[in-house]
Design an enzyme around this catalytic site. Sequence first.
Site, PDB file in Angstrom:
ATOM      1  N   SER A 140     -34.121  15.020   6.649  1.00 57.18           N
ATOM      2  CA  SER A 140     -35.253  16.223   6.046  1.00 57.18           C
ATOM      3  C   SER A 140     -34.657  15.204   4.788  1.00 57.18           C
ATOM      4  O   SER A 140     -34.291  14.706   4.007  1.00 57.18           O
ATOM      5  CB  SER A 140     -34.709  17.543   5.910  1.00 57.18           C
ATOM      6  N   TYR A 189     -27.513  22.790   4.012  1.00 63.13           N
ATOM      7  CA  TYR A 189     -29.169  22.433   4.275  1.00 63.13           C
ATOM      8  C   TYR A 189     -29.383  20.853   4.601  1.00 63.13           C
ATOM      9  O   TYR A 189     -28.538  20.537   5.589  1.00 63.13           O
ATOM     10  CB  TYR A 189     -30.326  23.450   4.846  1.00 63.13           C
TER      11      TYR A 189
END
Length: 337
Positions: free
Chosen positions: A156, A169
Amino acid sequence: MGQASPFPGRGADSLQGQSAVVAGGSRGLGLLLADRLAARGCAVTLAARDGAELDRARAKLLQRQPGATVRTAVCDLRAQADVRDLFAATGEACGGVDLVIANAGIIQVAPLESLDAADFDDAMRSIFHSALHTSLEALPYLRESPGGGRLALISSVGGLLGVPHLLPYACAKSAVGTLAEGLRAETSGTGVSVTAVYPGLMRTGSHLHAMFGGAQRQEYGWFSTVASTPLVSMSARHAAERIVRATVRRRARLVLTPAARAADLAHGIAPAATTRLSGVAARLLPRAPVHARGMREGKDIDPPRGAVTRTVQRAGSALNERAADAYNERDGDTRKR
């Protein structure tokens, strides 16, 4: 999911007759990746924890790709033994495994003061360990693939720099990116290719399954709005096509969305300045109530209070709400209020 695009045919990107596994393939980006693989002639196996969700995903795929071979496997990707069984069963059913995409994970949106070590552990198990188990168990099969196996790991933009209010995350996605790039080096010369993928924000409807802490309504409001903004986020269908194309063509690295590429470049050239800008952004995000703990899924959070705020949030997240219906992000027939 709309009308199917023309079949890519037997050109350079065709995967006719090959077998693919999408780990975390029951909704959102994973489901779209499976769609793009099926369109190229792959027999696709979707792996996830929720059997009912997998059944809905398979039905959506077959509606979009009639005649495709789509298998499902209930599998806890955090448990390596489950992943070992997944690949053994897929290899036996499909005559091998040729392409694997590790996409499973969770999103936690909260300020640091509303988090504890268990939240970081949960992110690492759901994101990094899932990718690690998938990679380790897939590689023996990919080495046996006649044309050379392909593995893609979905990191990501959060894996490129520390994103405020998404710290667990970001830490886990950073580990996935490092794993992908290290595996690429370790498998050099074996015929197996590994692609590290760094998407930015995509319109998948994932805000409904993201976990929110701190000032939950406000956190849900900003995240669902930003994740749907066209200038910041991108079409998930377009992202899935680019990811599959990069994997098929054995690219080492793919960074998606202009915002993600800009963040990657800025952090590489001026990491201190980029970190300072992240600090400014953090001060603009919602402050946590005193002693706020616990997380709730986006689908369980009421819209922000106030007519103006609620209207802005609904307008901003409209594209994501439509994506949630298309990409299996809703539980059965439930609808976000």
